[in-house]
Design a protein around this motif. Sequence first.
Motif, PDB file in Angstrom:
ATOM      1  N   ILE A   6       1.103  -1.196   0.164  1.00  0.00           N
ATOM      2  CA  ILE A   6       0.086   0.036  -0.010  1.00  0.00           C
ATOM      3  C   ILE A   6       1.079   1.155  -0.132  1.00  0.00           C
ATOM      4  O   ILE A   6       1.626   1.582   0.838  1.00  0.00           O
ATOM      5  N   SER A   7       0.691   1.715  -1.130  1.00  0.00           N
ATOM      6  CA  SER A   7       1.468   3.042  -1.120  1.00  0.00           C
ATOM      7  C   SER A   7       0.543   4.121  -0.464  1.00  0.00           C
ATOM      8  O   SER A   7      -0.619   4.697  -1.397  1.00  0.00           O
ATOM      9  N   VAL A   8       0.910   4.950   0.426  1.00  0.00           N
ATOM     10  CA  VAL A   8      -0.198   5.627   1.088  1.00  0.00           C
ATOM     11  C   VAL A   8      -0.280   6.959   0.716  1.00  0.00           C
ATOM     12  O   VAL A   8       0.665   7.588   0.326  1.00  0.00           O
ATOM     13  N   GLY A   9      -1.647   7.678   0.357  1.00  0.00           N
ATOM     14  CA  GLY A   9      -1.671   8.993  -0.166  1.00  0.00           C
ATOM     15  C   GLY A   9      -2.144   9.951   1.009  1.00  0.00           C
ATOM     16  O   GLY A   9      -1.975   9.829   1.930  1.00  0.00           O
ATOM     17  N   LEU A  10      -2.772  10.967   0.547  1.00  0.00           N
ATOM     18  CA  LEU A  10      -3.111  12.197   1.263  1.00  0.00           C
ATOM     19  C   LEU A  10      -4.714  12.243   1.713  1.00  0.00           C
ATOM     20  O   LEU A  10      -4.945  13.064   2.404  1.00  0.00           O
ATOM     21  N   GLU A  11      -5.488  11.232   1.556  1.00  0.00           N
ATOM     22  CA  GLU A  11      -6.850  11.210   1.921  1.00  0.00           C
ATOM     23  C   GLU A  11      -7.006  11.218   3.161  1.00  0.00           C
ATOM     24  O   GLU A  11      -6.282  10.753   4.098  1.00  0.00           O
ATOM     25  N   ASP A  12      -8.231  11.606   3.723  1.00  0.00           N
ATOM     26  CA  ASP A  12      -8.526  11.826   5.076  1.00  0.00           C
ATOM     27  C   ASP A  12      -9.161  10.626   5.647  1.00  0.00           C
ATOM     28  O   ASP A  12      -9.544  10.499   6.919  1.00  0.00           O
ATOM     29  N   ASN A  13      -9.588   9.519   4.559  1.00  0.00           N
ATOM     30  CA  ASN A  13     -10.698   8.724   4.982  1.00  0.00           C
ATOM     31  C   ASN A  13     -10.189   7.243   4.872  1.00  0.00           C
ATOM     32  O   ASN A  13     -10.461   6.120   4.997  1.00  0.00           O
ATOM     33  N   LEU A  14      -8.664   7.130   5.171  1.00  0.00           N
ATOM     34  CA  LEU A  14      -7.921   5.977   4.812  1.00  0.00           C
ATOM     35  C   LEU A  14      -8.397   4.837   5.877  1.00  0.00           C
ATOM     36  O   LEU A  14      -8.299   3.781   5.510  1.00  0.00           O
ATOM     37  N   VAL A  15      -8.333   5.204   7.226  1.00  0.00           N
ATOM     38  CA  VAL A  15      -8.630   4.138   8.050  1.00  0.00           C
ATOM     39  C   VAL A  15      -9.895   3.389   7.756  1.00  0.00           C
ATOM     40  O   VAL A  15      -9.967   2.120   7.989  1.00  0.00           O
ATOM     41  N   SER A  16     -11.046   4.142   7.338  1.00  0.00           N
ATOM     42  CA  SER A  16     -12.284   3.738   7.090  1.00  0.00           C
ATOM     43  C   SER A  16     -12.234   2.594   5.972  1.00  0.00           C
ATOM     44  O   SER A  16     -12.862   1.556   5.823  1.00  0.00           O
ATOM     45  N   ILE A  17     -11.268   3.219   4.937  1.00  0.00           N
ATOM     46  CA  ILE A  17     -11.197   2.362   3.724  1.00  0.00           C
ATOM     47  C   ILE A  17     -10.596   0.958   3.865  1.00  0.00           C
ATOM     48  O   ILE A  17     -10.996  -0.102   3.503  1.00  0.00           O
ATOM     49  N   VAL A  18      -9.539   1.092   4.637  1.00  0.00           N
ATOM     50  CA  VAL A  18      -8.885  -0.106   5.087  1.00  0.00           C
ATOM     51  C   VAL A  18      -9.467  -1.011   6.047  1.00  0.00           C
ATOM     52  O   VAL A  18      -9.700  -2.400   5.910  1.00  0.00           O
ATOM     53  N   THR A  19     -10.311  -0.711   6.850  1.00  0.00           N
ATOM     54  CA  THR A  19     -11.341  -1.091   7.749  1.00  0.00           C
ATOM     55  C   THR A  19     -12.305  -2.038   6.900  1.00  0.00           C
ATOM     56  O   THR A  19     -12.838  -3.220   7.222  1.00  0.00           O
ATOM     57  N   LYS A  20     -12.961  -1.315   6.107  1.00  0.00           N
ATOM     58  CA  LYS A  20     -14.054  -1.930   5.035  1.00  0.00           C
ATOM     59  C   LYS A  20     -13.408  -2.996   4.169  1.00  0.00           C
ATOM     60  O   LYS A  20     -13.860  -4.213   3.962  1.00  0.00           O
ATOM     61  N   ALA A  21     -12.279  -2.960   3.884  1.00  0.00           N
ATOM     62  CA  ALA A  21     -11.701  -4.065   3.032  1.00  0.00           C
ATOM     63  C   ALA A  21     -11.208  -5.301   3.827  1.00  0.00           C
ATOM     64  O   ALA A  21     -11.565  -6.394   3.579  1.00  0.00           O
ATOM     65  N   LEU A  22     -10.864  -5.110   5.035  1.00  0.00           N
ATOM     66  CA  LEU A  22     -10.699  -6.075   6.104  1.00  0.00           C
ATOM     67  C   LEU A  22     -12.104  -6.729   6.426  1.00  0.00           C
ATOM     68  O   LEU A  22     -11.952  -8.139   6.545  1.00  0.00           O
ATOM     69  N   LYS A  23     -13.064  -6.028   6.364  1.00  0.00           N
ATOM     70  CA  LYS A  23     -14.326  -6.729   6.667  1.00  0.00           C
ATOM     71  C   LYS A  23     -14.780  -7.664   5.679  1.00  0.00           C
ATOM     72  O   LYS A  23     -15.379  -8.673   5.730  1.00  0.00           O
ATOM     73  N   ALA A  24     -14.273  -7.246   4.293  1.00  0.00           N
ATOM     74  CA  ALA A  24     -14.545  -8.057   3.207  1.00  0.00           C
ATOM     75  C   ALA A  24     -13.644  -9.564   3.147  1.00  0.00           C
ATOM     76  O   ALA A  24     -14.147 -10.416   2.798  1.00  0.00           O
ATOM     77  N   ALA A  25     -12.394  -9.099   3.651  1.00  0.00           N
ATOM     78  CA  ALA A  25     -11.581 -10.496   3.948  1.00  0.00           C
ATOM     79  C   ALA A  25     -12.315 -11.437   5.212  1.00  0.00           C
ATOM     80  O   ALA A  25     -12.323 -12.627   4.987  1.00  0.00           O
ATOM     81  N   GLU A  26     -12.945 -10.547   6.060  1.00  0.00           N
ATOM     82  CA  GLU A  26     -13.546 -11.429   7.165  1.00  0.00           C
ATOM     83  C   GLU A  26     -14.528 -12.457   6.639  1.00  0.00           C
ATOM     84  O   GLU A  26     -14.888 -13.422   7.134  1.00  0.00           O
ATOM     85  N   ALA A  27     -15.308 -11.755   5.618  1.00  0.00           N
ATOM     86  CA  ALA A  27     -16.226 -12.538   4.888  1.00  0.00           C
ATOM     87  C   ALA A  27     -16.103 -13.784   4.258  1.00  0.00           C
ATOM     88  O   ALA A  27     -16.738 -14.783   3.918  1.00  0.00           O
ATOM     89  N   VAL A  28     -14.646 -13.972   4.042  1.00  0.00           N
ATOM     90  CA  VAL A  28     -14.139 -15.151   3.226  1.00  0.00           C
ATOM     91  C   VAL A  28     -14.260 -16.397   4.157  1.00  0.00           C
ATOM     92  O   VAL A  28     -14.017 -16.398   5.194  1.00  0.00           O
ATOM     93  N   SER A  29     -14.946 -17.445   3.749  1.00  0.00           N
ATOM     94  CA  SER A  29     -15.206 -18.754   4.478  1.00  0.00           C
ATOM     95  C   SER A  29     -14.022 -19.701   3.962  1.00  0.00           C
ATOM     96  O   SER A  29     -13.667 -19.909   2.722  1.00  0.00           O
ATOM     97  N   ILE A  30     -13.421 -20.323   5.067  1.00  0.00           N
ATOM     98  CA  ILE A  30     -11.969 -21.130   4.645  1.00  0.00           C
ATOM     99  C   ILE A  30     -12.461 -22.574   5.400  1.00  0.00           C
ATOM    100  O   ILE A  30     -12.905 -22.699   6.250  1.00  0.00           O
TER     101      ILE A  30
END
Length: 607
Positions: free
Chosen positions: A583-607
């Motif tokens: 992840i090359s980090v930019g200047l956005e103000d909402n990056l924590v919520s963006i990463v948190t949302k992506a992690l929730k998508a990973a949590e939905a994976v059934s193994i």
Amino acid sequence: MPLIELGDSIPPNTAHAVSVSLPTWKSNIGYEEGEQWVLSTMITGYPRFFIHKSIQAFGNDIVAEHGLPGQQAMLFPTRKTANRCLEFIRNKAPLSVQADLGILHLILDPAKKAPDALQSVMPSISAVLFTPEVFPFAKQYWQHSGDGVSSRRAEFCHDLFKESILVPEGKVSSPKPPQQKLGRGPKRYRRQASVDEHPNGPTNGHHHYPVTRDVTAEEETADNIESSRFLEERYGRNLDLSLVPNAKSAIRRRIAGVLIADGELDSTTALPTMDSNARGISNFKEDDIYLVPCGMNAIFTTHQTLLKAREPRKSINFGFPYVDTLKILQKFGPGAIFYGRGSSADLDDLEERLKNGERFLGLFCEFPGNPLLTCPDLVRIRRLADTYDFAVVVDETVGTFVNVNVLPFADVVVSSLTKIFSGDCNVMGGSMILNPNSKYYASMKRVMTEEFEDTYWAEDVIFMERNSRDFQSRIDRVNANAEAICDVLNVHPLVTNVYYPKYNETRSNYEVCKLPGAGYGGLLSCTLKTTAHAMAFYDAIETAKGPSLGTNFTLTSPYVLLAHYQELDWARSCGVDPDLLRISVGLEDNLVSIVTKALKAAEAVSI
């Protein structure tokens, strides 16, 4: 950033963009596999891997007008750079495919009386011509060396070529051309005789166009004036050439750390005095900083300079390398030894080799490394270099001039200005700094004085200077954003590793070079528990997704998959997980919520 469609430029609608959108895990694999559903959508790509379409179009026109049927062209800014490519092809390609290999040099037609301003930027092109079988070897040189033309230079020179202003060397236009095409230029290049002046007149009611007639001396003088005015208005002013010398100086002084203001610049702007102690180095001068077309060209030029300044020997690639650095050391000299982990144990092994009599040209390393963000022990490396006589070359692209100062430990410091120094992802550039107190300084300076060509295109210089004006303030923001993302990743149960200089075991090495009040950079990597988790995270994260780093917007990539697809097992043997996400980090103000949302998508994976 809104979703960017597969194959679109990053940033969108940017003619000279440096990245391209690969928004899903599957599309990255499709790109590496050469699948048309990916390749057919790509309007651009990373410039050393994807030859810009403006460059392709220019090459095609050169072949159509001056080449042989079936030939292709690779374009370079000067005769010397083209000759290097030609030499590489002759050394690497089978003799059976070299029959139609050659170079065509295009220069400004001296008869066209181009203005001095246009002459000063040297809008020349040297085309290496070859059959399709040779293309893979020409492309290797293009990718590794960074010597190729920039897309802006290609566009500008292509227009000159279409106006018959850029012509093959030795070919001067005549006032009596055999048959002229209609053009957009001054009358001289499109004059036709009246049909009444044709010796035979009309035939069967059909006029013979175009035909030419003798040009009088008065007309020739008038046309020369008109031609010069046309060139000045169309080309000489378009580049705003008066800005270029000051822009180059401003870039160099930002690199040196003595220019941090972000105000407008013009040809008369007074720049701050170059402090002879800039970067913590005495005797430091502006002309110790060289600007080149891209970061890889800085590494290539440094290696070539060392080979000429010293006795040619093998080099050392220390730490997991950016893909082309190792290739340069392996293919353009006596070779290299490789320490993929860049660890203290690797330094122990190197020291043992040195004690046993092995000698090397130089040690090349990154600070921090990409993508694991580990930092080599520059204090120990410097001590070994002084004892056993090898140069130290440090790539500080990821660390940045604002966060770290590695020059006191290096003989040469290189950087890709394409990355966060520019930030806008729309121009290429690189730099190399010679340490004036290095034992190799005099010999390297001599070689650079004799050999170095300034091929950094004027338009690219102007864009780079403008982009870099707020460099320091942007670094402060991405430092803070990167640490905030790391805080989220470090506590998540699906994240197995977070790679960032602040948290790595080599943090103490980073701290040695860290500047007061600085941070740890805007690049981080992570791994998740399984490939499926990594895929879900990548597909879901709402950032730009593609190659490159150091952009003002966050840019995510399955880096190892993209950079080392054909050698994933090798990467794993160096401690680099093929499923790593960078992840090359930019200047956005909402990056924590963006990463948190992506992690929730990973949590939905059934193994």
